[in-house]
Design a protein around this motif. Structure first.
Motif, PDB file in Angstrom:
ATOM      1  N   GLY A  76       0.578  -0.932   0.127  1.00  0.00           N
ATOM      2  CA  GLY A  76      -0.141  -0.673  -0.204  1.00  0.00           C
ATOM      3  C   GLY A  76       0.916   1.779  -0.002  1.00  0.00           C
ATOM      4  O   GLY A  76       2.204   1.524  -0.473  1.00  0.00           O
ATOM      5  N   GLU A  77      -0.159   2.356   0.033  1.00  0.00           N
ATOM      6  CA  GLU A  77       1.226   3.126   0.197  1.00  0.00           C
ATOM      7  C   GLU A  77       0.627   3.986   1.683  1.00  0.00           C
ATOM      8  O   GLU A  77       0.227   4.527   2.683  1.00  0.00           O
ATOM      9  CB  GLU A  77       0.676   4.410  -0.735  1.00  0.00           C
ATOM     10  CG  GLU A  77       0.673   4.390  -1.988  1.00  0.00           C
ATOM     11  CD  GLU A  77       0.092   4.904  -2.932  1.00  0.00           C
ATOM     12  OE1 GLU A  77       0.727   6.111  -3.990  1.00  0.00           O
ATOM     13  OE2 GLU A  77      -1.170   5.371  -3.633  1.00  0.00           O
ATOM     14  N   ALA A  78       2.405   5.042   2.265  1.00  0.00           N
ATOM     15  CA  ALA A  78       1.698   5.343   3.556  1.00  0.00           C
ATOM     16  C   ALA A  78       2.373   6.062   3.877  1.00  0.00           C
ATOM     17  O   ALA A  78       3.627   6.458   2.724  1.00  0.00           O
ATOM     18  CB  ALA A  78       2.246   4.685   4.620  1.00  0.00           C
ATOM     19  N   PHE A  79       2.482   7.235   4.195  1.00  0.00           N
ATOM     20  CA  PHE A  79       3.524   8.611   4.781  1.00  0.00           C
ATOM     21  C   PHE A  79       4.587   8.060   5.764  1.00  0.00           C
ATOM     22  O   PHE A  79       4.279   7.769   6.365  1.00  0.00           O
ATOM     23  CB  PHE A  79       2.844   9.953   5.344  1.00  0.00           C
ATOM     24  CG  PHE A  79       1.955  10.779   4.466  1.00  0.00           C
ATOM     25  CD1 PHE A  79       2.069  11.414   3.272  1.00  0.00           C
ATOM     26  CD2 PHE A  79       0.422  10.412   4.162  1.00  0.00           C
ATOM     27  CE1 PHE A  79       1.559  11.869   2.449  1.00  0.00           C
ATOM     28  CE2 PHE A  79      -0.380  11.143   3.843  1.00  0.00           C
ATOM     29  CZ  PHE A  79      -0.168  11.885   2.236  1.00  0.00           C
ATOM     30  N   VAL A  80       5.388   8.423   4.889  1.00  0.00           N
ATOM     31  CA  VAL A  80       6.594   8.289   5.849  1.00  0.00           C
ATOM     32  C   VAL A  80       7.728   9.346   6.559  1.00  0.00           C
ATOM     33  O   VAL A  80       8.248  10.055   5.307  1.00  0.00           O
ATOM     34  CB  VAL A  80       8.138   7.294   5.083  1.00  0.00           C
ATOM     35  CG1 VAL A  80       8.918   6.624   5.594  1.00  0.00           C
ATOM     36  CG2 VAL A  80       7.019   5.599   5.011  1.00  0.00           C
ATOM     37  N   SER A  81       8.101   9.035   7.070  1.00  0.00           N
ATOM     38  CA  SER A  81       9.291  10.684   7.412  1.00  0.00           C
ATOM     39  C   SER A  81       9.997  10.445   7.459  1.00  0.00           C
ATOM     40  O   SER A  81      10.955   9.130   7.292  1.00  0.00           O
ATOM     41  CB  SER A  81       8.879  10.437   9.302  1.00  0.00           C
ATOM     42  OG  SER A  81       8.111  10.438  10.372  1.00  0.00           O
ATOM     43  N   ARG A  82      10.788  11.782   6.808  1.00  0.00           N
ATOM     44  CA  ARG A  82      12.245  11.947   5.981  1.00  0.00           C
ATOM     45  C   ARG A  82      13.449  11.266   7.028  1.00  0.00           C
ATOM     46  O   ARG A  82      14.018  11.019   7.046  1.00  0.00           O
ATOM     47  CB  ARG A  82      12.118  12.562   5.071  1.00  0.00           C
ATOM     48  CG  ARG A  82      10.692  12.849   4.285  1.00  0.00           C
ATOM     49  CD  ARG A  82      11.371  14.257   3.106  1.00  0.00           C
ATOM     50  NE  ARG A  82      12.817  14.192   2.978  1.00  0.00           N
ATOM     51  CZ  ARG A  82      12.826  15.152   1.372  1.00  0.00           C
ATOM     52  NH1 ARG A  82      11.911  15.921   2.237  1.00  0.00           N
ATOM     53  NH2 ARG A  82      14.364  14.967   1.667  1.00  0.00           N
ATOM     54  N   SER A  83      12.983  12.702   7.600  1.00  0.00           N
ATOM     55  CA  SER A  83      14.316  13.146   8.876  1.00  0.00           C
ATOM     56  C   SER A  83      13.474  14.277   9.996  1.00  0.00           C
ATOM     57  O   SER A  83      12.738  15.148   9.533  1.00  0.00           O
ATOM     58  CB  SER A  83      15.294  13.576   8.421  1.00  0.00           C
ATOM     59  OG  SER A  83      16.579  14.054   9.092  1.00  0.00           O
ATOM     60  N   PRO A  84      14.116  14.227  11.603  1.00  0.00           N
ATOM     61  CA  PRO A  84      13.639  15.173  12.411  1.00  0.00           C
ATOM     62  C   PRO A  84      14.473  16.231  12.282  1.00  0.00           C
ATOM     63  O   PRO A  84      13.827  17.108  12.400  1.00  0.00           O
ATOM     64  CB  PRO A  84      14.155  13.570  13.688  1.00  0.00           C
ATOM     65  CG  PRO A  84      14.892  13.677  13.520  1.00  0.00           C
ATOM     66  CD  PRO A  84      14.482  12.808  11.555  1.00  0.00           C
ATOM     67  N   ASP A  85      14.901  16.178  10.713  1.00  0.00           N
ATOM     68  CA  ASP A  85      15.950  17.633  11.648  1.00  0.00           C
ATOM     69  C   ASP A  85      15.408  19.133   9.653  1.00  0.00           C
ATOM     70  O   ASP A  85      15.701  19.208   9.919  1.00  0.00           O
ATOM     71  CB  ASP A  85      17.495  17.076  11.129  1.00  0.00           C
ATOM     72  CG  ASP A  85      18.241  16.588  12.259  1.00  0.00           C
ATOM     73  OD1 ASP A  85      18.130  16.925  12.908  1.00  0.00           O
ATOM     74  OD2 ASP A  85      19.292  15.890  11.782  1.00  0.00           O
ATOM     75  N   VAL A  86      14.360  17.494   8.873  1.00  0.00           N
ATOM     76  CA  VAL A  86      13.830  18.418   7.811  1.00  0.00           C
ATOM     77  C   VAL A  86      12.623  19.657   8.795  1.00  0.00           C
ATOM     78  O   VAL A  86      11.896  18.636   9.051  1.00  0.00           O
ATOM     79  CB  VAL A  86      13.463  17.172   7.000  1.00  0.00           C
ATOM     80  CG1 VAL A  86      13.136  18.306   5.754  1.00  0.00           C
ATOM     81  CG2 VAL A  86      15.526  16.729   6.165  1.00  0.00           C
ATOM     82  N   ALA A  87      13.307  20.450   8.222  1.00  0.00           N
ATOM     83  CA  ALA A  87      11.711  20.983   8.542  1.00  0.00           C
ATOM     84  C   ALA A  87      10.839  20.595   7.681  1.00  0.00           C
ATOM     85  O   ALA A  87      10.983  20.908   6.153  1.00  0.00           O
ATOM     86  CB  ALA A  87      11.860  22.524   8.186  1.00  0.00           C
ATOM     87  N   ASP A  88       9.387  21.120   8.185  1.00  0.00           N
ATOM     88  CA  ASP A  88       7.761  20.907   7.685  1.00  0.00           C
ATOM     89  C   ASP A  88       7.748  22.437   6.311  1.00  0.00           C
ATOM     90  O   ASP A  88       7.961  23.103   6.920  1.00  0.00           O
ATOM     91  CB  ASP A  88       7.021  20.586   7.618  1.00  0.00           C
ATOM     92  CG  ASP A  88       6.031  20.192   7.291  1.00  0.00           C
ATOM     93  OD1 ASP A  88       5.903  19.638   5.953  1.00  0.00           O
ATOM     94  OD2 ASP A  88       4.957  20.140   7.979  1.00  0.00           O
ATOM     95  N   SER A  89       8.133  21.546   5.223  1.00  0.00           N
ATOM     96  CA  SER A  89       7.595  22.903   4.123  1.00  0.00           C
ATOM     97  C   SER A  89       6.926  22.543   2.983  1.00  0.00           C
ATOM     98  O   SER A  89       6.958  21.373   2.489  1.00  0.00           O
ATOM     99  CB  SER A  89       8.469  23.910   4.211  1.00  0.00           C
ATOM    100  OG  SER A  89       9.434  22.936   3.127  1.00  0.00           O
ATOM    101  N   PRO A  90       5.774  22.739   2.310  1.00  0.00           N
ATOM    102  CA  PRO A  90       5.958  22.606   1.119  1.00  0.00           C
ATOM    103  C   PRO A  90       7.011  23.019  -0.210  1.00  0.00           C
ATOM    104  O   PRO A  90       6.722  21.164  -0.552  1.00  0.00           O
ATOM    105  CB  PRO A  90       5.050  24.408   0.258  1.00  0.00           C
ATOM    106  CG  PRO A  90       4.631  24.839   1.635  1.00  0.00           C
ATOM    107  CD  PRO A  90       5.872  24.977   2.525  1.00  0.00           C
ATOM    108  N   SER A  91       7.693  22.970  -0.024  1.00  0.00           N
ATOM    109  CA  SER A  91       8.865  22.171  -1.093  1.00  0.00           C
ATOM    110  C   SER A  91       9.751  21.080  -0.352  1.00  0.00           C
ATOM    111  O   SER A  91      10.400  20.237  -0.880  1.00  0.00           O
ATOM    112  CB  SER A  91       9.868  23.718  -1.162  1.00  0.00           C
ATOM    113  OG  SER A  91      10.733  24.190  -0.280  1.00  0.00           O
TER     114      SER A  91
END
Length: 469
Positions: A76-91
């Motif tokens: 299936g598909e799921a949202f996977v966290s990239r890294s805790p150091d990466v800020a959440d932004s549209p880009s």
């Protein structure tokens, strides 16, 4: 909900996961809808306390039933966290949508999740991460077929096979078909239909379940409306529209609405299962003098000899009635119990069409004609309506009314209704007569199909004639 899996098992529809419509929120809830009570039950809803005991939220995953005991889920598909150091932004979002390749089960009986550890035989590649793959179980093996990739949405052209007995991936291979859940489905043919017309002799087709002794495994049937012309030969093609055409309309009932379509009204159903030891050779049950210690009289006055133990084995009510008569006679010191009778199946409205049964320890009077009596006694031996004379409309009519009163004969009733459907399909029975029988026997789907046949056979030519004139 978008991308939820819908799986059927044990008269229950299981709905797992999905994305909430209009949002990016994925769920891991497991719901169960009982088709008997039409009630929903929430079987699993993850919380912070037990999040580690259940699957992660996802959508467009694969799901199938395993022997009615477990539900199998893959990918299936799921949202996977990239890294805790990466800020959440549209880009640069902190999580990205990725395909999964995990496998887990839900035990329907124990109501628990199972996360097995799988291995692979040498040279076998487990299925790669994918979504919208097809999943089907055949011969205790799980097949993962096709699917799509997240980044390009391209189809995955391979399949893998998992042995469920030891959780070993035993086979993987390329697959030319382009299939995904959006436009395709797969099913294993656990049943096959045997019988029918052979050498001009008609026998009622029945469903026979594939067993371990069968030389050939049951087929996997894949249908997709996204196939290329050169792929069609590899799967079961759609029905010839020139010979059979029908449509099922879907109603927008809203989020809480449920629509049930009885496909039997279109002549689409599984024939009744065969329950006998052999499909032929049992018609002599009522004519052989061996163990024929009991007399059965039809409503026409004809006498048939058969084994009382055979009747007692297949007819619990009959057995209880005979035991009651014998006990009552013994208590009173009476040897000849022929004068003692018991009536079964006669309601208080005294509906003469339903008749009554007169039972003694050595005689049974049936309120049905001789042909129907012969068919009933033969059914006790063969568990099928094997002779062509048993499939006549008059005999089927008598058996349908009889089984409408004697509710124990569920399998016999299903055979009778099946035979009436067959008669409609082959044009052997008048639709108006079948409609009358369906009304008397309270067979809703058969009644609807008979009405459709009446419109096609009788009314449609008249309408066309009027239009032409």
């Amino acid at each position: 909900m978008v991308g939820s899996s819908v799986t059927f098992a044990n008269s229950t529809v299981f709905v797992f996961g999905g994305r909430l419509s209009g949002t990016t929120t994925l769920t891991a809830n497991l719901w169960a809808l009982s088709l008997q009570t039409l009630t929903w039950e929430l079987l699993w809803q993850p919380s912070d306390a037990d999040a580690q005991r259940g699957p992660t939220p996802r959508y467009f995953h694969s799901a199938t039933s395993v022997s009615g005991r477990r539900l199998a889920f893959f990918g299936g598909e799921a949202f996977v966290s990239r890294s805790p150091d990466v800020a959440d932004s549209p880009s640069h979002p902190s999580s990205t949508l990725e395909a999964l390749s995990d496998l887990f089960f839900y035990d329907i009986i124990d109501r628990s999740w199972i996360f097995p550890t799988t291995t692979a035989l040498p040279g076998v590649t487990p299925p790669s991460p994918r979504f919208a793959a097809l999943a089907v179980v055949r011969s205790n093996k799980l097949y993962i077929l096709g699917g799509q990739q997240v980044q390009s949405s391209r189809y995955v052209h391979n399949f893998a096979v998992l042995r469920l007995c030891d959780m070993i991936w035993e086979r993987s291979a390329p697959w030319a078909l382009s299939v995904g859940q959006y436009r395709s489905f797969a099913a294993a043919g656990a049943w096959e239909v045997r019988g029918g017309r052979e050498q001009g002799v008609r026998q009622l087709p029945v469903s026979v379940e594939h067993g371990d002794e069968d030389e050939e495994e049951e087929p996997i049937i894949v249908f997709s409306n996204a196939m290329k012309s050169d792929e069609a030969s590899d799967i079961l093609p759609p029905p010839n529209q020139a010979e059979s055409s029908f449509a099922v309309w879907a109603l927008d009932l809203g989020a809480d609405g449920i629509a049930c379509v009885d496909l039997e009204a279109f002549g689409i159903y599984q024939p009744p299962p065969w329950q006998g030891l052999a499909q032929t050779g049992h018609s002599d049950t009522i004519s052989s003098t061996i163990d024929s210690d009991y007399e059965v009289f039809s409503g026409s006055g004809d006498c048939f000899h058969c084994s009382r133990s055979l009747l007692e084995h297949h007819w619990p009510t009959f057995k209880d009635a005979v035991n009651e008569l014998v006990s009552a006679a013994s208590a009173e010191g009476i040897d000849d119990t022929d004068v003692l009778t018991i009536r079964l199946g006669l309601d208080r409205r005294k509906d003469l069409r339903r008749g009554s049964l007169r039972i003694t320890p050595n005689r049974l009077d049936l309120p049905i004609p001789s042909d129907a009596t012969r068919a009933l006694l033969s059914y006790f031996g063969a568990q099928n309506l094997v002779a062509p004379t048993y499939l006549s409309l008059d005999t089927l009519a008598s058996l349908l009314i009889f089984t409408s009163v004697q509710l124990e004969f569920v399998h016999l009733r299903s055979l009778v209704v099946h035979a009436l459907h067959e008669g409609l399909s082959e044009g052997e029975f008048e639709p108006t007569r079948v409609y009358e029988l369906a009304v008397k026997g309270a067979c809703a789907a058969l009644k609807i199909r008979a009405v459709r046949a009446i419109m096609t056979v009788i009314l449609l030519p008249l309408i066309l004639e009027m239009v032409c004139d």
